[in-house]
Write an enzyme that holds these catalytic residues in place. Structure first.
Site, PDB file in Angstrom:
ATOM      1  N   TYR A  61     -49.015  32.350 -82.675  1.00 18.92           N
ATOM      2  CA  TYR A  61     -47.832  32.132 -83.506  1.00 18.92           C
ATOM      3  C   TYR A  61     -47.690  33.308 -84.474  1.00 18.92           C
ATOM      4  O   TYR A  61     -47.716  34.449 -84.056  1.00 18.92           O
ATOM      5  CB  TYR A  61     -47.928  30.766 -84.198  1.00 18.92           C
ATOM      6  CG  TYR A  61     -46.627  30.344 -84.825  1.00 18.92           C
ATOM      7  CD1 TYR A  61     -45.440  30.331 -84.083  1.00 18.92           C
ATOM      8  CD2 TYR A  61     -46.566  29.970 -86.155  1.00 18.92           C
ATOM      9  CE1 TYR A  61     -44.242  29.958 -84.653  1.00 18.92           C
ATOM     10  CE2 TYR A  61     -45.361  29.583 -86.736  1.00 18.92           C
ATOM     11  CZ  TYR A  61     -44.204  29.589 -85.980  1.00 18.92           C
ATOM     12  OH  TYR A  61     -43.016  29.222 -86.548  1.00 18.92           O
ATOM     13  N   LYS A  67     -40.257  14.058 -60.521  1.00 19.83           N
ATOM     14  CA  LYS A  67     -39.849  15.278 -59.820  1.00 19.83           C
ATOM     15  C   LYS A  67     -40.598  16.485 -60.379  1.00 19.83           C
ATOM     16  O   LYS A  67     -41.046  17.367 -59.628  1.00 19.83           O
ATOM     17  CB  LYS A  67     -38.335  15.466 -59.981  1.00 19.83           C
ATOM     18  CG  LYS A  67     -37.720  16.523 -59.050  1.00 19.83           C
ATOM     19  CD  LYS A  67     -37.803  16.080 -57.611  1.00 19.83           C
ATOM     20  CE  LYS A  67     -37.058  17.025 -56.681  1.00 19.83           C
ATOM     21  NZ  LYS A  67     -35.629  16.755 -56.602  1.00 19.83           N
TER      22      LYS A  67
END
Length: 754
Positions: free
Chosen positions: A44, A99
């Site tokens: 970060y 999916k």
């Protein structure tokens, strides 16, 4: 098309599957270390500033410094969920998560589901188009027609990443692959076939458009909907997408349209194709009855009416299953790997031809075996590859990538296609394919598996899953209330489960005779044997297995492993010339580690260690891996010196004398065995890569390591699997879940773990 209709389970099981542990089917896992302040600073602020500036200067750098290049969004508004209809965006989330899981499982494509709460096509398009910076591709799913046509077309126009509505094009690609082979088998060509399409929804129109793009003439295709033939001049029930496929014909019904037709493509409803209609079709008719859950005509009905026909459906319990999982993971894999800006007709056609060609190749032995020999060679009952054929990951993405390059939509061409195909082969863990094939094999050759602890809820749930999944016949050992317990778990007809009460089973007299004959010279009185048979479920279940009343046995959830093993050994011996031992299998996305002996032998001798190494190597090969065996120790080639190294060194010498056909080395520390950088300090090592079979020096270190990795590691753990017994018996851990018990039952019944 999917096969959900013929895999049975209770509502309770489905809800438990989705709610057990962490709710849902997905989680986010960091791909970089996040242990220290420095790691966090790089991940970060301030470390991210560097790739941020690089991407601002060159947007293509996002593929190098972020997950974008391997990330697909599965997006729906829930207006056409799996045949359930318009249940809304939120209700679609379980399907979209599923999916996403399939993308990862079959092609190592990272995927996240996004549910958009609008039925307004323009708002939907605006929402999805704004996501382009985040993803490498967009898979649209479960959106009703005709809005799905408008949405896909608009997104393809606005976005410069691959967009595909799988309900349309996935079905079309697999259908086209099967059609290519059916036409070949019947001596036809695409240019001379007459096709009738029954159905005018998203999938039907996509199938029609694709086969026309592949060479079937426009006027050779007659499309029908609920009102009959879609003909030129028809005004009722028409829209622009149907009108595009209207033809000049005086036929008005499906039956009339089939007169002389070579091909029937059904994407409509159960019973739409009557057996009498088939008499009007041409010789060797090609029938794709793809309505789910029930086809337009069942294959037995079609075959009875036309014995010369070739038949495909959307179901896995008949030959030639049209299953979208053969397509979408691999199509996106190839598109992502060349950073394609679209999935175009050339790529879809390439995928269809690649799938068709794969079906014409010799079927791998493990795939044929898994399907009970029904999958053998190219022919009228095998025009579409089996869904779990491991070669799909190599063949289809490579064809799609090549088509993307040839058609000019690839922005990062592949320079060495052979190397790319090799990287595809190595991308996924072969164990996952082997496990899938084991489950298919169990369905093809169902066995009787005795569950010794038939009064425990987790065991009952496993037995229910085992039976309703079609993997075999569970035989439960328990008291008189087992059927009531099954009823409480939601079983409609609990009395159909076979239950044996060891107190009053008609098998008891023969069991007592058998066991007393075995144990009478080991200090056991007949009344002690009678008590064991009546009161010890493990002894009773093991005798069922020994006497041929069952094909495999599962136990272990209520007693320690050692106690269960002692009870089983009163009845069942090791296989001739073999030593029993336990194997834990650690399965990651791209690796599998086999660890032995983790359950049985406290201080194995050198010869026993060599036997365990050979047996574990055989298990590794059975699960698709070339074994590289490391004998583990605190010492690496004598450093530091110690007094517990002799057995390990002698085991290596024993394997050298046996001339085994796999790599082995030792003694060595775990980091030397597994870390190539550390192993580089020992260039004389006989291992060509990281070890995948770890032979532990003793039971204490092995069992501790396996349990620590189960609790703390990130891999899935299978086992322990008991190897080397004369009969297939598996002893689970006391904390095993129902799914883990089913896996052990399938592996035992299929002979993988034996």
């Amino acid at each position: 098309m999917s096969d959900e209709a013929n895999v049975q389970f209770s509502e309770r099981e489905a809800l438990l599957f989705h709610s057990h542990g962490r709710p849902g089917k997905l989680e986010i896992v960091a791909s970089k270390p996040m242990a220290t302040q420095r790691d966090l600073s790089l991940a970060y602020s301030p470390g991210v500033a560097v790739p941020v500036r690089a991407i601002a200067d060159d947007p293509a750098a996002a593929y190098d410094y972020t997950a974008k290049g391997n990330l697909v969004a599965v997006i729906s508004n829930g207006t056409a969920i799996l045949g359930l209809g318009n249940l809304g965006a939120l209700a679609a989330k379980p399907v979209m998560e599923g999916k996403a899981v399939l993308f990862k499982r079959f092609a190592d494509v990272d995927s996240i589901d996004i549910e958009v709460a609008t039925e307004d096509p323009d708002r939907f398009v605006d929402a999805v188009a704004l996501l382009e910076p985040s993803f490498g591709g967009i898979n649209l799913e479960d959106i009703k027609a005709p809005e799905c046509f408008m949405i896909e077309a608009a997104l393809k126009e606005r976005m410069k990443i691959p967009v595909m509505h799988d309900d349309q094009h996935g079905t079309a690609i697999i259908t086209a692959a099967g059609l290519i082979n059916a036409i070949m088998l019947t001596g036809r060509t695409l240019r001379d076939v007459k096709v009738v399409v029954n159905g005018a929804g998203a999938a039907a129109i996509a199938c029609t458009e694709l086969i026309k793009a592949m060479g079937v003439p426009h006027d050779s295709v007659v499309m029908c909907d609920r009102a009959g033939v879609i003909y030129q001049g028809r005004t009722h029930g028409m829209d622009q997408w149907k009108s595009a496929h209207a033809v000049a014909t005086d036929r008005r019904s499906l039956e009339d349209a089939l007169d002389g037709a070579d091909v029937f493509l059904g994407l409509s409803a159960k019973g739409a194709l009557k057996p009498a209609y088939l008499a009007r079709m041409a010789r060797a008719p090609i029938i794709f009855a793809m309505a789910n859950p029930d086809p337009e005509i069942s294959p037995p009905e079609a075959r009875a009416a036309r014995p010369d026909s070739i038949i495909a459906t959307g179901r896995s319990d008949y030959p030639n299953q049209v299953n979208n999982v053969l397509g979408f993971p691999f199509i996106f894999r190839g598109a992502l790997d060349v950073r394609a800006t679209a999935i175009n007709e050339a790529m879809k056609i390439a995928a269809a031809h690649a799938i068709a060609e794969l079906a014409r190749q010799q079927v791998p032995e493990e795939v044929a075996a898994a399907y009970g020999g029904r999958v053998s060679n190219f022919g009228r009952d095998y025009i579409i590859p089996a869904p779990f054929d491991p070669r799909l990951l190599e063949v289809v993405p490579a064809a799609v990538a090549q088509a993307a390059m040839d058609s000019g939509v690839a922005t990062r061409p592949i320079l060495d296609m052979d190397a790319y195909r090799q990287s595809l082969r190595a991308r996924l863990n072969p164990t996952t394919s082997v496990l899938s094939l084991a489950y298919e094999g169990a369905k093809a050759r169902p066995k009787r598996v005795v569950f010794a602890e038939g009064e425990e809820e987790v065991v009952l749930r496993a037995a229910i899953m085992f039976r309703e999944g079609g993997y075999g016949i569970p035989v439960l050992v328990g008291r008189d209330d087992v059927h009531e317990r099954l009823s409480a778990l939601g079983v409609d007809k609990p009395e159909t489960f076979e239950v044996h009460n060891s107190r009053n089973s008609p098998l008891v007299p023969a069991m007592v005779d058998r066991l007393y004959d075995r144990l009478q010279r080991r200090g056991y009185l007949r009344r002690e044997v009678e008590r064991m048979v009546n009161q010890d479920r493990n002894v009773f279940a093991a005798l069922m297995l020994k006497m041929g009343e069952a094909d495999a046995m599962i136990t272990g959830t209520t007693r320690t492993y050692a106690q269960s093993m002692r009870e089983v050994r009163r009845v069942i011996d090791p296989a001739e010339g073999r030593i029993p031992f336990g194997v834990h299998v650690l399965v990651g996305q791209s690796h599998t580690i086999f660890m032995a002996d983790t359950t049985v032998n406290e201080r194995p001798t050198a010869e026993q260690l060599a036997d365990i190494a050979e047996g574990t190597a055989a298990v590794a090969r059975a699960m698709g891996h070339e074994p590289r065996v490391a004998f583990l120790s605190y010492s690496t080639f004598g450093n530091p010196q110690g007094s517990f190294l002799t057995n390990l060194r002698d085991a290596v010498t024993a394997l050298e004398a046996r001339g085994v056909g796999f790599e082995f080395e030792g003694e060595m520390a775990p980091d030397v065995a597994l870390n190539p950088k550390v192993a580089a300090s020992y260039p004389f090592s006989r291992l060509s890569g990281p070890a995948n079979v770890l032979i532990m020096p003793g039971l204490q270190s092995a069992n501790l390591s396996a349990k620590l990795l189960r609790e703390l590691g990130g891999d899935s753990v299978i086992g322990p699997m008991l190897i080397g017994m004369e009969k297939p018996v598996q002893i689970a851990t006391m904390g095993a879940t129902a799914s883990e018990l089913v896996t052990l039952a399938v592996l035992a019944a299929g002979g993988v773990a034996h």
